[in-house]
Design an enzyme around this catalytic site. Structure first.
Site, PDB file in Angstrom:
ATOM      1  N   HIS A 359      -1.835   5.329  17.633  1.00  0.00           N
ATOM      2  CA  HIS A 359      -1.094   4.763  18.759  1.00  0.00           C
ATOM      3  C   HIS A 359      -1.941   3.754  19.522  1.00  0.00           C
ATOM      4  O   HIS A 359      -1.470   2.677  19.904  1.00  0.00           O
ATOM      5  CB  HIS A 359      -0.643   5.910  19.675  1.00  0.00           C
ATOM      6  CG  HIS A 359       0.084   5.456  20.893  1.00  0.00           C
ATOM      7  ND1 HIS A 359       0.017   6.127  22.090  1.00  0.00           N
ATOM      8  CD2 HIS A 359       0.860   4.373  21.130  1.00  0.00           C
ATOM      9  CE1 HIS A 359       0.733   5.487  22.986  1.00  0.00           C
ATOM     10  NE2 HIS A 359       1.251   4.425  22.439  1.00  0.00           N
ATOM     11  N   ARG A 466       8.949  -0.891  14.878  1.00  0.00           N
ATOM     12  CA  ARG A 466       8.488   0.482  14.612  1.00  0.00           C
ATOM     13  C   ARG A 466       9.129   1.426  15.622  1.00  0.00           C
ATOM     14  O   ARG A 466       8.613   1.603  16.729  1.00  0.00           O
ATOM     15  CB  ARG A 466       6.966   0.551  14.712  1.00  0.00           C
ATOM     16  CG  ARG A 466       6.229  -0.365  13.742  1.00  0.00           C
ATOM     17  CD  ARG A 466       4.724  -0.214  13.909  1.00  0.00           C
ATOM     18  NE  ARG A 466       3.982  -1.067  13.002  1.00  0.00           N
ATOM     19  CZ  ARG A 466       3.577  -2.294  13.293  1.00  0.00           C
ATOM     20  NH1 ARG A 466       3.857  -2.813  14.495  1.00  0.00           N
ATOM     21  NH2 ARG A 466       2.902  -3.006  12.420  1.00  0.00           N
ATOM     22  N   ARG A 502      13.191  -0.117  11.686  1.00  0.00           N
ATOM     23  CA  ARG A 502      12.852   0.913  10.700  1.00  0.00           C
ATOM     24  C   ARG A 502      13.167   2.277  11.275  1.00  0.00           C
ATOM     25  O   ARG A 502      12.792   2.576  12.411  1.00  0.00           O
ATOM     26  CB  ARG A 502      11.362   0.815  10.336  1.00  0.00           C
ATOM     27  CG  ARG A 502      10.933   1.826   9.272  1.00  0.00           C
ATOM     28  CD  ARG A 502       9.493   1.607   8.850  1.00  0.00           C
ATOM     29  NE  ARG A 502       8.544   1.861   9.927  1.00  0.00           N
ATOM     30  CZ  ARG A 502       7.248   1.586   9.847  1.00  0.00           C
ATOM     31  NH1 ARG A 502       6.750   1.026   8.755  1.00  0.00           N
ATOM     32  NH2 ARG A 502       6.438   1.846  10.860  1.00  0.00           N
ATOM     33  N   ASN A 623       0.754  -2.700   3.264  1.00  0.00           N
ATOM     34  CA  ASN A 623      -0.366  -1.813   3.596  1.00  0.00           C
ATOM     35  C   ASN A 623      -0.317  -0.541   2.758  1.00  0.00           C
ATOM     36  O   ASN A 623      -1.284  -0.182   2.078  1.00  0.00           O
ATOM     37  CB  ASN A 623      -0.332  -1.438   5.083  1.00  0.00           C
ATOM     38  CG  ASN A 623      -0.427  -2.638   5.991  1.00  0.00           C
ATOM     39  OD1 ASN A 623      -0.623  -3.749   5.544  1.00  0.00           O
ATOM     40  ND2 ASN A 623      -0.276  -2.409   7.279  1.00  0.00           N
ATOM     41  N   ASP A 624       0.825   0.159   2.813  1.00  0.00           N
ATOM     42  CA  ASP A 624       0.940   1.398   2.044  1.00  0.00           C
ATOM     43  C   ASP A 624       1.032   1.120   0.552  1.00  0.00           C
ATOM     44  O   ASP A 624       0.505   1.889  -0.263  1.00  0.00           O
ATOM     45  CB  ASP A 624       2.160   2.202   2.506  1.00  0.00           C
ATOM     46  CG  ASP A 624       1.814   3.169   3.636  1.00  0.00           C
ATOM     47  OD1 ASP A 624       0.652   3.624   3.673  1.00  0.00           O
ATOM     48  OD2 ASP A 624       2.680   3.470   4.467  1.00  0.00           O
ATOM     49  N   ARG A 634      -6.607   3.741   3.164  1.00  0.00           N
ATOM     50  CA  ARG A 634      -7.072   2.549   3.880  1.00  0.00           C
ATOM     51  C   ARG A 634      -7.741   2.877   5.204  1.00  0.00           C
ATOM     52  O   ARG A 634      -8.338   1.998   5.824  1.00  0.00           O
ATOM     53  CB  ARG A 634      -5.914   1.577   4.109  1.00  0.00           C
ATOM     54  CG  ARG A 634      -4.743   2.143   4.861  1.00  0.00           C
ATOM     55  CD  ARG A 634      -3.510   1.248   4.680  1.00  0.00           C
ATOM     56  NE  ARG A 634      -2.278   1.888   5.089  1.00  0.00           N
ATOM     57  CZ  ARG A 634      -1.688   1.678   6.247  1.00  0.00           C
ATOM     58  NH1 ARG A 634      -2.234   0.876   7.127  1.00  0.00           N
ATOM     59  NH2 ARG A 634      -0.562   2.273   6.537  1.00  0.00           N
TER      60      ARG A 634
END
Length: 756
Positions: A359, A466, A502, A623-624, A634
């Protein structure tokens, strides 16, 4: 031997500094192996291997004996990277005699390398007068011991502690992971939660007599608390348990812990630091004891330690004065900690724990504050008031930087400010190549703070909102109406541009405090769409809030995370259409939003065409996807070097997805960090991606690159790099393309310096 191994490793891990750790190693290994000598040689800044500790050789030789790689038996162990076990050491051709050690008496020699991340950090040696070869069990023990100690020594090396006696420790470099891009130079301010014994920063005591009086007042207050607690529980616990309270009181006496702390205060430390240091040292002693009962007493000591520390910290709490360039450092930073620092004074953040998805990292990116997360080797309690550099591009932190390094980073700061100012003129210009190919640039958001910055920088829509961020900010699930209000604000701010929301993406390293998910392997566990399909009440409430928020705006797209098969899309769509029908029946004037699937696992790559038949758009989470394709966490500093976004397999997967989507006439976007990399943006455009979505910070940079190149040049570059087998080779070629396009000012990812 196994018991000895455990005990030694435990003692070394509990050591407060490198010097005491080395003494423990040589003393305890010598005892365990019943040899006459145990020594440790460690690599210094010049690359030589220096005798740093010994039990058996002359103590005066410590820091004096120095060997290059390949020199002497120790140097030969370094070069071979395997043990050398000799019964007549002096007869070996590599033997080198150092008269200052007094080792001429010892014939038997066993040296094993201390290796960490493929580098030989040092050599652990045992010697004996008796001419014999150490047996297999002894050799295996020493090899195991060196492997166990490698991490501890690497940590010490990272903190700049490993220097030959008499040398002055200079700048130190600590590796973490990038939390938010940018660089910052400032003064370290350490922040820690109350009563955390391991997070108390060192501070010099200004008035010893006043500090001693304050310490004893705090002890007196704790004594009263313990007596009161003992009295309250007297009727509910037996006599043996009551004895614990008596033991607590005894430990607080001047003849025990209190006396040790007072002595350290007299030497110049504040009470809180002196107390935490003494408690942690005693705790390590208890932990290393073989008796289970005595080991359990470490918990009692910790409890007592926290009680006293709470008084020392609360009673001594003063209004903190933050320097003009504050770099906030803590073991685990929180949003509330950020809020304590005046906005105009906060220039950088460093968190020992946490990841790029934490966060705090999300907030830092929204606030444009250079941030490093996961700096696990950082001795943060020792950095209060010292000058530090935060490199948010590479995830590095430097303490006490050299003048040369300082000048380099200060130049980067000025350069970045100039770049940002220069790019502001691009805000209202289209993202268009020199041969007039138009590429829309969207932004990734999570907070309203992102919205303002995104609009200021010319964003054409939101490629990833997000929705988990509002969930992370609360201590309970937000209600449907609370969600609707948040989503409406986002949709309204960007209308008429499209906003891609998302659905709740928790799990992995994003756990809600009120909905904990504990798993051995969270990244391969219950996360993303798997959680919300298992809890349709959460999913339905969120979808209702999204569609209600879009009424009259009609700029909503819904994105489904962590999709691994077509069934998940079918199930999600069924729930979305059900919600839509219910809202229409309730009188809402809404439209069915576009529905997309995230491609972030290899299974989705190879089912991209089948998924495209079910959805309106695909969005790649690079990224994933990179993490799963390369099997590299990562957020793990140990394998961070293996996380390569330019890996040929990653580029091939990205091309496969866009081809599959276009074959079914659906648009394909990308919303991972790769989209915000100016060089990668050229390749993604050439691959055919319809939209690039990135942080607002990177948007002007990417636009500048696109406006300085032709689509033809981009496709030629892509064709060239797709034939390459090495990520480094691809990166170098892309960098050359940026130079050729005249945009070298945007290539900044880190400074190259002597510490790198």
């Amino acid at each position: 031997m196994l018991n000895s191994l455990r005990s030694i490793v435990q003692e070394v891990n509990a050591a407060r500094d490198m010097k005491s750790a080395l003494v423990i190693i040589v003393t305890r290994v010598k005892q365990a192996m019943k040899t006459q000598v145990c020594s440790v040689y460690l690599r210094d800044a010049q690359g030589d291997y220096v005798l740093m500790a010994t039990d058996g050789l002359n103590a005066s030789a410590v820091g004096q004996v120095r060997l290059a790689a390949g020199e002497g038996l120790v140097g030969r162990v370094v070069v071979r990277e395997e043990p050398i076990n000799l019964e007549h050491a002096e007869a070996h051709p590599s033997y080198q005699y150092f008269p200052e050690t007094g080792e001429e008496r010892y014939s038997s020699f066993l040296g094993v390398p201390i290796i960490h991340h493929r580098k030989v950090l040092g050599v652990l040696v045992v010697q004996q007068i008796e001419q014999r070869r150490f047996d297999e069990g002894e050799e295996a023990f020493l090899v195991t011991m060196s492997a166990q100690l490698a991490g501890v020594i690497a940590h010490a090396e990272a903190t700049g502690v490993v220097v030959a006696p008499g040398e002055k420790a200079t700048q130190a470099k600590f590796a973490g992971v990038s939390g938010a891009p940018g660089v910052a130079v400032g003064q370290a301010v350490i922040i820690s939660p109350l009563a955390d014994l391991r997070s108390v920063p060192y501070q010099a005591c200004k008035d010893v007599d006043e500090e001693l009086a304050f310490f004893h007042r705090s002890l007196a207050a704790v004594r009263e608390d313990i007596k009161s607690l003992g009295s309250q529980l007297k009727s509910r616990i037996n006599r043996e348990e009551q004895a614990l309270f008596d033991a607590y009181l005894a430990m607080l006496d001047d003849a025990s812990l209190g006396g040790e702390v007072s002595e350290r205060i007299r030497k110049g430390a504040v009470a809180a630091y002196a107390w935490s240091e003494v408690i942690l040292e005693h705790e390590s002693i208890f932990n290393s004891m073989s008796d289970p009962y005595l080991r359990e007493r470490a918990a009692d000591l910790r409890d007592l330690g926290r009680r006293v520390l709470a008084y020392l910290q609360e009673s001594n709490q003063k209004t903190r004065i933050y320097p003009d360039k504050t770099v906030l450092i803590g073991e685990e930073l929180t949003a509330s900690m950020l809020g304590e620092v005046p906005k105009e004074k906060l220039v950088g953040l460093v968190s020992v724990l946490g990841s790029s998805n934490s966060h705090v990292a999300i907030l830092a990116r929204a606030m444009d504050i250079p941030t490093v997360m996961g700096a696990v080797d950082l001795p943060f309690t020792q950095l209060e008031g010292r000058q530090v550099i935060v490199d948010g591009y590479k995830g590095n932190v430097y303490s006490d930087p050299s003048d040369n390094l300082l000048k380099q980073y200060e130049a980067i700061e000025l350069e970045e400010q100039a770049i940002v100012k220069g790019l502001e003129a691009l805000k209202d210009l289209p993202c268009e190549t020199l041969d007039h190919y138009r590429l829309p640039l969207f932004v990734n958001t999570g907070l309203m703070a992102d919205v303002v910055r995104s609009l200021e920088r010319g964003a054409e829509g939101v490629g990833l909102y997000r929705t988990e961020v509002p969930f992370l900010l609360r201590d309970r699930f937000p209600s449907e109406e609370e969600q609707r209000a948040i989503y409406r604000e986002q949709l309204g701010a960007f209308a008429p541009h499209m906003v891609t929301m998302r659905t709740l993406d928790i799990g992995g390293d994003k756990a809600l405090p009120y909905f904990p998910i504990e798993e051995d392997n969270p990244f391969l566990g219950w996360r993303g769409i798997r959680v919300t399909l298992d809890h349709p009440e959460i999913f339905l409430s969120q979808i209702r809030a999204m569609i209600k928020a879009s009424e009259g705006l009609d700029n909503l797209r819904i994105l489904l995370p962590m999709i691994t098969n077509v069934h998940e899309v079918d199930a999600s769509k069924a729930l979305i259409h059900r919600v839509y029908s219910e809202l229409v029946e309730e009188g809402y004037s809404v439209k069915v939003p576009q529905i997309g699937a995230m491609v972030e696992v290899p299974a989705a790559v190879y089912q991209a065409r089948e998924l495209s038949k079910k959805v309106d758009f695909l969005s790649v989470g690079s990224n994933d996807l990179t993490q799963y394709l390369l099997a590299v966490d990562r957020n793990n500093v140990q394998v961070a070097g293996l996380y390569q976004a330019y890996h040929p397999a990653v580029l091939q997967a990205l091309q496969h997805v866009v081809d599959a989507g276009h074959a079914e006439q659906v648009s394909v976007s990308i919303c991972g960090e790769l989209a915000g990399d100016p060089g990668a943006a050229i390749l993604l455009m050439a691959m055919g991606y319809d939209v690039l979505s990135m942080s607002a910070t990177n948007l002007p940079k990417v636009k500048s690159v696109i406006r300085n190149i032709t689509l033809v040049q981009a496709k030629e570059l892509l064709a060239e790099v797709m034939q390459m087998a090495y990520a480094e080779q691809i990166q170098a070629r892309v960098n050359r393309a940026l130079r050729e396009a005249g945009v070298t000012r945007l290539m900044r990812t880190a400074v190259t310096d002597e510490a790198s």
